[in-house]
Scaffold this active site. Structure first.
Site, mmCIF file in Angstrom:
data_model
loop_
_atom_site.group_PDB
_atom_site.id
_atom_site.type_symbol
_atom_site.label_atom_id
_atom_site.label_comp_id
_atom_site.label_asym_id
_atom_site.label_seq_id
_atom_site.Cartn_x
_atom_site.Cartn_y
_atom_site.Cartn_z
ATOM 1 N N GLU A 126 -4.880 30.770 64.046
ATOM 2 C CA GLU A 126 -3.844 30.416 65.073
ATOM 3 C C GLU A 126 -4.357 28.881 65.614
ATOM 4 O O GLU A 126 -3.237 29.170 66.159
ATOM 5 C CB GLU A 126 -3.785 31.832 65.876
ATOM 6 C CG GLU A 126 -2.260 32.282 66.726
ATOM 7 C CD GLU A 126 -2.607 33.263 67.368
ATOM 8 O OE1 GLU A 126 -1.713 34.095 67.496
ATOM 9 O OE2 GLU A 126 -2.976 33.379 69.079
ATOM 10 N N HIS A 156 -16.473 43.688 43.183
ATOM 11 C CA HIS A 156 -15.936 44.607 42.541
ATOM 12 C C HIS A 156 -14.095 43.807 42.355
ATOM 13 O O HIS A 156 -13.174 44.011 41.759
ATOM 14 C CB HIS A 156 -16.078 45.362 42.148
ATOM 15 C CG HIS A 156 -17.416 45.868 42.461
ATOM 16 N ND1 HIS A 156 -17.537 46.456 41.140
ATOM 17 C CD2 HIS A 156 -18.413 46.457 43.326
ATOM 18 C CE1 HIS A 156 -18.983 46.956 41.352
ATOM 19 N NE2 HIS A 156 -19.412 46.428 42.408
ATOM 20 N N LYS A 179 9.086 34.682 67.413
ATOM 21 C CA LYS A 179 9.288 36.401 68.987
ATOM 22 C C LYS A 179 10.467 35.734 68.855
ATOM 23 O O LYS A 179 11.408 36.549 68.924
ATOM 24 C CB LYS A 179 8.742 36.034 69.655
ATOM 25 C CG LYS A 179 7.023 36.552 70.034
ATOM 26 C CD LYS A 179 6.582 36.314 71.056
ATOM 27 C CE LYS A 179 4.954 37.153 71.032
ATOM 28 N NZ LYS A 179 4.508 36.638 71.805
#
Length: 525
Positions: free
Chosen positions: A318, A347, A451
């Site tokens: 950000e 793994h 937004k």
């Protein structure tokens, strides 16, 4: 890998129990000279920021998260007083919660529900996992960190029958963040359904005069604590945003703040080779060509640090991920961050890191102390902790053998002090790197754009529902509804909204399959 190179390219800070090894980044000596002037400019810029310069010109704000662990450095006496007073108030409230002087409808608080998103949740979650102890915690901690109804139901099921002993802390600077507001409304409904007053169990951490601040004041909540506009969400863990939940959980927040302050002092050193944050920023620049050419893989070899990569994703991506630089040039900067804990991920994706596409550099985080007390041996003279270190050293060597660059951070143990150090280290490294690539690390226009797009989508939803409600029982295709509400160019969006509505029977929208998925019809009951 030579012993001499390791000695020359590892910074030890003994008073912090901290080391940073960049010897496996394969960085040529001339690189440091090439970046001498830019890093000097970054030091200057950081000094100005800490002195109170406007670092977020978009909003005319200072950026002062460093003052949170050294209030005396704030540019005005008023700010120093606000920071110290807030800390005193937080401690006083927490003490009353722990003693039972402040309690819920069913007695002394036993649970803590944090309602927030982004920096208002990621930091508290990371610290809670890193430093919590089920047997020693004062309160059990739960989170609403999304607007997912099912996710909230899972948490509420765990708290079923215990809401009268649960303290809710709602964290939002503006009080208008939709995800946090939705979580608050869902929590209020849950308390009401249990026959309880939400206000009698709620605390707000928010900006003075915000929507949340006013709602908490009018509603008679237990308390309100400040969230200053000069502290960004992703750098707010040492503010009330992060300190308050940690205090309530029973974590040593004085130690965390002291660790952050100590790392701040270490990262103010003007010699780049003796400054761990500057070294990180320079190595990021080297690894990515200063333009995000490689990803950053975070590999902490400690379960308690398992959320650190997730926390750093927001802090780094950000802050650095910007379309334009400070001169207005389109640069599309950024560094992708991912990772999880070792040796679990040996793994998972280590195979690709060693032999696949070389589009990354790794950061190993080594913790020397295994556990409190002694450990049994599991094979020969080796303990489980010895195996963990062997897997870390083996993986690092395997990557180096294939020319894959890596950094290694070593700390003595996971403690409040070292967690504070790690938070402060990366906060400043991000600031330095932003200066090197000439972007503003302290705003997030892309987040605001998302937004706004969500708000537009919700407005279309209202139109879709209005169209269906006005024609109850009449079936429409997505295309027909889009045309009826004058949004032919948004037919795909209308279709997605209708599919979601039909998948939730309580919304009252019935879907009838068509010849293809796109010719299905939808009607309001």
């Amino acid at each position: 890998m030579s012993w001499n190179r390791y000695q020359e390219q590892t910074l030890f800070i003994s008073e912090l129990g901290f080391a940073l090894d960049w010897s496996r980044m394969n960085c040529p000596e001339g690189f440091w000279d090439k970046l001498a002037e830019p890093i000097a400019a970054a030091f200057k810029s950081m000094k100005e920021l800490e002195a109170g310069a406007i670092a977020n010109p978009d909003e005319g704000r200072m950026v002062g998260h460093y003052w949170l662990r050294a209030p005396e450095l704030a540019p005005t006496k008023e700010l120093t007083h606000e920071i110290t007073t807030a800390l005193i108030d937080l401690k006083a409230f927490t003490a009353k919660v722990h003693s039972g002087a402040i309690k819920g409808a069913a007695g002394k608080f036993e649970n803590l529900l944090i309602i927030g998103i982004g920096g208002s949740a990621l930091g508290p979650q990371f610290v809670s996992q890193a430093l919590g102890c089920p047997k020693g915690d004062k309160l059990r901690v739960f989170f609403f960190d999304n607007t997912d109804p099912d996710g909230m139901d899972v948490v509420l099921q765990q708290l079923a029958g215990n809401l009268g002993k649960t303290l809710a802390v709602v964290i939002s600077k503006s009080g208008g963040t939709p995800e946090t507001r939705n979580g608050m409304l869902e929590a209020e409904a849950a308390w009401k359904a249990a026959g309880l007053s939400f206000a009698a169990h709620a605390v707000a951490v928010t900006g003075v005069g915000s929507k949340l601040d006013k709602a908490a004041q009018v509603g008679g909540w237990l308390a309100r604590f400040p969230m200053w506009d000069w502290v960004g969400g992703r750098t707010s863990e040492t503010a009330s945003v992060g300190i308050f939940p940690a205090m309530l959980q029973g974590i040593d927040t004085d130690g965390l703040l002291a660790g952050a302050a100590a790392m701040d002092r270490a990262t103010r050193v003007a010699d780049a080779r003796k400054n761990p944050a500057a070294i990180l920023a320079l190595m990021w620049f080297f690894a990515t060509d200063g333009r995000g050419a490689k990803d950053m893989v975070i590999l902490p070899y400690k379960d308690r640090l398992g959320l650190f990569a997730k926390y750093l994703q927001q802090l780094i991506m950000e802050s650095i991920g910007k379309e334009f630089d400070l001169n207005g040039w389109q640069v599309n900067q950024g560094i992708a961050v991912y990772g999880n804990k070792g040796s679990t991920d040996q793994h998972a994706y280590i195979q690709q890191l060693r032999e696949g596409v070389p589009n990354f550099f790794a950061t190993f985080i080594e913790v020397l102390k295994d556990r409190e007390g002694s450990s049994m041996t599991v094979e020969g003279s080796a303990t489980s902790g010895d195996f963990l270190q062997a897997f870390f050293l083996g993986t690092r060597a395997a990557l180096h053998e294939k020319g894959r660059g890596s950094l290694t951070i070593t700390v003595n143990e996971v403690s409040p002090q070292t967690v504070g150090q790690l938070i402060a280290l990366y906060e400043r490294a991000v600031g330095f790197y932003a200066s090197l690539v000439n972007v503003n690390a302290y705003h997030q226009p892309g987040v605001e754009a998302g937004k706004k797009a969500a708000t537009t989508t919700l407005a279309v939803l209202e139109k879709v529902l209005a169209q269906l409600s006005a024609n109850k029982g009449k079936a429409f295709t997505a295309e027909a509804i889009a045309t009826a509400i004058g949004l032919e160019k948004e037919t795909e969006l209308v279709f997605k909204l209708l599919e979601h509505l039909a998948a939730n029977p309580a919304r009252g929208i019935v879907k009838t399959p068509g010849a293809t998925v796109f010719t299905a019809t939808y009607a309001a009951k």
